[in-house]
Design an enzyme around this catalytic site. Structure first.
Site, mmCIF file in Angstrom:
data_model
loop_
_atom_site.group_PDB
_atom_site.id
_atom_site.type_symbol
_atom_site.label_atom_id
_atom_site.label_comp_id
_atom_site.label_asym_id
_atom_site.label_seq_id
_atom_site.Cartn_x
_atom_site.Cartn_y
_atom_site.Cartn_z
ATOM 1 C CB VAL A 136 9.632 45.483 50.375
ATOM 2 C CG1 VAL A 136 9.528 46.890 49.262
ATOM 3 C CG2 VAL A 136 11.701 45.654 49.826
ATOM 4 N N GLY A 137 6.921 45.430 51.323
ATOM 5 C CA GLY A 137 5.243 45.700 50.627
ATOM 6 C C GLY A 137 5.086 47.185 51.930
ATOM 7 N NE ARG A 196 20.512 41.206 47.595
ATOM 8 C CZ ARG A 196 21.410 41.997 46.593
ATOM 9 N NH1 ARG A 196 22.410 41.835 45.858
ATOM 10 N NH2 ARG A 196 20.933 43.196 46.937
ATOM 11 N NE ARG A 218 18.798 43.577 43.817
ATOM 12 C CZ ARG A 218 20.492 44.585 44.114
ATOM 13 N NH1 ARG A 218 21.387 43.779 43.626
ATOM 14 N NH2 ARG A 218 19.786 45.726 44.900
ATOM 15 C CG ASN A 257 10.821 35.522 44.639
ATOM 16 O OD1 ASN A 257 10.546 34.910 45.510
ATOM 17 N ND2 ASN A 257 11.878 36.456 44.683
ATOM 18 C CB VAL A 285 8.815 45.556 44.320
ATOM 19 C CG1 VAL A 285 9.754 46.084 45.040
ATOM 20 C CG2 VAL A 285 8.261 46.547 43.886
ATOM 21 C CB SER A 286 9.352 39.900 43.245
ATOM 22 O OG SER A 286 7.793 40.424 44.183
ATOM 23 C CG ASN A 287 15.642 41.572 43.545
ATOM 24 O OD1 ASN A 287 15.616 42.390 42.462
ATOM 25 N ND2 ASN A 287 15.610 42.379 44.558
ATOM 26 C CG ASP A 308 19.144 50.634 41.797
ATOM 27 O OD1 ASP A 308 18.930 50.335 43.113
ATOM 28 O OD2 ASP A 308 18.814 49.525 40.998
ATOM 29 N NE ARG A 336 19.726 51.013 47.926
ATOM 30 C CZ ARG A 336 19.493 49.750 48.208
ATOM 31 N NH1 ARG A 336 19.769 49.012 46.678
ATOM 32 N NH2 ARG A 336 18.708 49.576 49.339
ATOM 33 C CG HIS A 362 17.476 46.337 40.449
ATOM 34 N ND1 HIS A 362 17.456 47.270 40.944
ATOM 35 C CD2 HIS A 362 16.993 45.399 41.341
ATOM 36 C CE1 HIS A 362 17.523 47.131 42.742
ATOM 37 N NE2 HIS A 362 16.724 45.765 42.735
HETATM 38 P P1 NAI Z 1 10.620 39.778 52.915
HETATM 39 O O1 NAI Z 1 9.859 37.949 53.049
HETATM 40 O O2 NAI Z 1 9.739 41.122 54.015
HETATM 41 O O3 NAI Z 1 8.535 39.825 52.585
HETATM 42 C C1 NAI Z 1 7.849 39.504 51.682
HETATM 43 C C2 NAI Z 1 6.944 38.383 51.740
HETATM 44 O O4 NAI Z 1 6.230 38.436 50.803
HETATM 45 C C3 NAI Z 1 6.358 37.925 52.902
HETATM 46 O O5 NAI Z 1 5.129 38.582 54.213
HETATM 47 C C4 NAI Z 1 5.479 36.547 52.881
HETATM 48 O O6 NAI Z 1 4.475 35.967 53.665
HETATM 49 C C5 NAI Z 1 4.993 37.153 50.853
HETATM 50 N N1 NAI Z 1 4.654 36.112 50.086
HETATM 51 C C6 NAI Z 1 5.525 35.056 50.344
HETATM 52 N N2 NAI Z 1 4.643 34.325 48.555
HETATM 53 C C7 NAI Z 1 3.317 34.936 48.893
HETATM 54 C C8 NAI Z 1 1.905 35.071 47.559
HETATM 55 N N3 NAI Z 1 2.592 33.928 47.215
HETATM 56 N N4 NAI Z 1 0.996 35.318 48.128
HETATM 57 C C9 NAI Z 1 1.227 36.847 48.416
HETATM 58 N N5 NAI Z 1 1.900 37.280 49.278
HETATM 59 C C10 NAI Z 1 3.339 36.307 49.537
HETATM 60 O O7 NAI Z 1 10.902 40.228 51.997
HETATM 61 P P2 NAI Z 1 11.224 41.802 51.584
HETATM 62 O O8 NAI Z 1 11.723 42.088 52.464
HETATM 63 O O9 NAI Z 1 9.642 42.629 51.686
HETATM 64 O O10 NAI Z 1 10.871 41.594 49.939
HETATM 65 C C11 NAI Z 1 10.026 41.367 49.231
HETATM 66 C C12 NAI Z 1 11.095 41.144 47.479
HETATM 67 O O11 NAI Z 1 11.015 42.429 46.780
HETATM 68 C C13 NAI Z 1 12.094 40.668 47.446
HETATM 69 O O12 NAI Z 1 11.973 39.512 46.689
HETATM 70 C C14 NAI Z 1 13.459 41.186 47.407
HETATM 71 O O13 NAI Z 1 14.602 40.792 46.598
HETATM 72 C C15 NAI Z 1 12.945 41.952 46.246
HETATM 73 N N6 NAI Z 1 12.898 43.418 46.293
HETATM 74 C C16 NAI Z 1 13.601 44.328 45.477
HETATM 75 C C17 NAI Z 1 13.325 45.507 45.254
HETATM 76 C C18 NAI Z 1 13.993 46.678 44.253
HETATM 77 O O14 NAI Z 1 14.712 48.089 44.200
HETATM 78 N N7 NAI Z 1 13.631 45.726 43.385
HETATM 79 C C19 NAI Z 1 14.342 45.967 46.733
HETATM 80 C C20 NAI Z 1 14.526 45.350 48.004
HETATM 81 C C21 NAI Z 1 14.146 44.733 47.774
#
Ligand code: NAI
Length: 308
Positions: free
Chosen positions: A11-12, A82, A88, A95, A118-120, A148, A151, A175
């Site tokens: 996502v980032g 997830r 979530r 998180n 953004v984090s869940n 959402d 979507r 969410h």
């Molecule tokens: P991902 O696992 O691909 O990326 C997460 C990244 O965070 C990893 O590269 C990891 O090394 C890094 N990370 C972990 N701890 C860290 C720290 N202390 N400092 C810096 N970086 C750190 O996960 P993804 O798919 O990118 O999802 C990220 C988050 O976004 C999840 O919590 C997910 O559930 C949430 N999310 C939220 C959405 C929303 O609509 N609010 C939609 C999709 C995902």
């Protein structure tokens, strides 16, 4: 302008890519805790600049917060995503620690930053960021409703065979798969209610598909989605950076609005250069308001997990 994206995962990185392509800021910094990861992602993306014709200074760093100094907007995507079958909410413990430490570190170098969380579980993480930082409420914005609602428009467009760009449709509330509220009554196509075109059963199916939109993708992909979450996060940042005053449902602190207090939940807000500037009152009917109150109960239960 300078924008930092924390977390260079799916996502980032997609968020940073969208921000860079749109040239929302002269400088974008991608930060991750994993050695070399953000550097690699940023370099790979920057190598598309000459192919795609954008010009944003995009760099990656491993945990060096001094390089994020003087960011105007910071998007926090760091944390666990997830896995299939997970909610979530199951991500909360890990998180919460990550989000809190990231906010502390960012504020050392960017005391005036506006945060997009953004984090869940996102509503709880937004509430935590607000309480832990003590920042003015307008500078903490949870991204969920933007995704959402996109979507909701996607499923409406498929059901109606129309362009998603001619639809206006919002999802408010928490969410979460069971807490979000697609506002069927208020959804319109070219200014006319979608209820003119879809029967009740079809519209109910569209709303149900929207609510499990994330879980459907998690099931298909084996991990959570990134294209639409990244684009939705960039859309929120765009309205702030360009002071567009777009109305986008975001999770913000409620102080009596929509009948709730001391909670962050998705409501339509005007997004501009000071963060979220105003909550729009959609004047929910009794049924919608009851759903919103039920959604608030679930979000509040999640927030309580943090304090136990
Ligand atoms: P991902 O696992 O691909 O990326 C997460 C990244 O965070 C990893 O590269 C990891 O090394 C890094 N990370 C972990 N701890 C860290 C720290 N202390 N400092 C810096 N970086 C750190 O996960 P993804 O798919 O990118 O999802 C990220 C988050 O976004 C999840 O919590 C997910 O559930 C949430 N999310 C939220 C959405 C929303 O609509 N609010 C939609 C999709 C995902």
């Amino acid at each position: 302008m300078k924008i930092t994206v924390v977390g260079a995962g799916a996502v980032g990185a997609t968020t940073a890519d969208n921000i860079a392509r749109k040239e929302l800021a002269a400088e974008v910094v991608l930060l991750d805790i994993k050695e070399g990861f953000a550097e690699g992602k940023a370099l790979d993306m920057f190598q598309t600049a000459a192919l795609l014709g954008w010009d944003t200074k995009l760099t990656g760093v491993t945990n060096d917060y001094s390089r994020t100094a003087n960011s105007n907007v910071v998007v926090i995507t760091s944390g666990l995503p997830r896995k299939p079958g997970m909610t979530r909410e199951e991500l909360i413990g890990v998180n919460a620690g990550i989000v809190k430490s990231v906010v502390d570190n960012i504020l050392k170098y960017s005391p005036d930053a506006i945060f997009v969380i953004v984090s869940n579980p996102m509503d709880t993480m937004t509430y935590l960021a607000l309480k832990a930082s003590g920042l003015p409420k307008n500078r903490i914005i949870g991204m969920g409703g933007a995704l959402d609602s996109a979507r909701f428009k996607c499923y409406l467009s498929l059901a109606m065979n129309v362009s998603p760009n001619d639809l206006h449709a919002s999802v408010i509330g928490g969410h979460g798969d069971t807490t979000m509220i697609p506002l069927k009554r208020l959804a319109t196509w070219n200014g006319t209610p979608v209820t003119n075109y879809l029967d009740a059963a079809t519209l109910d199916k569209v709303a149900a598909d929207t609510m499990v939109g994330g879980a459907t993708l998690t099931g298909l992909l084996g991990t959570s989605a990134w294209y639409a979450p990244g684009a939705a996060s960039a859309a929120v940042v765009e309205s702030i950076i360009r002071d567009e005053k777009r109305v986008i449902p975001c999770s913000v602190l409620l102080e009596g609005e929509y009948g709730q207090s001391d909670i962050c939940m998705g409501v339509p807000v005007v997004l501009g250069k000071t963060g979220w500037e105003k909550i729009i009152d959609y004047k929910l009917n009794e049924e919608e308001q009851a759903l919103f109150s039920k959604s608030a109960d679930a979000v509040r239960n999640m927030n309580n997990v943090l304090s136990t």
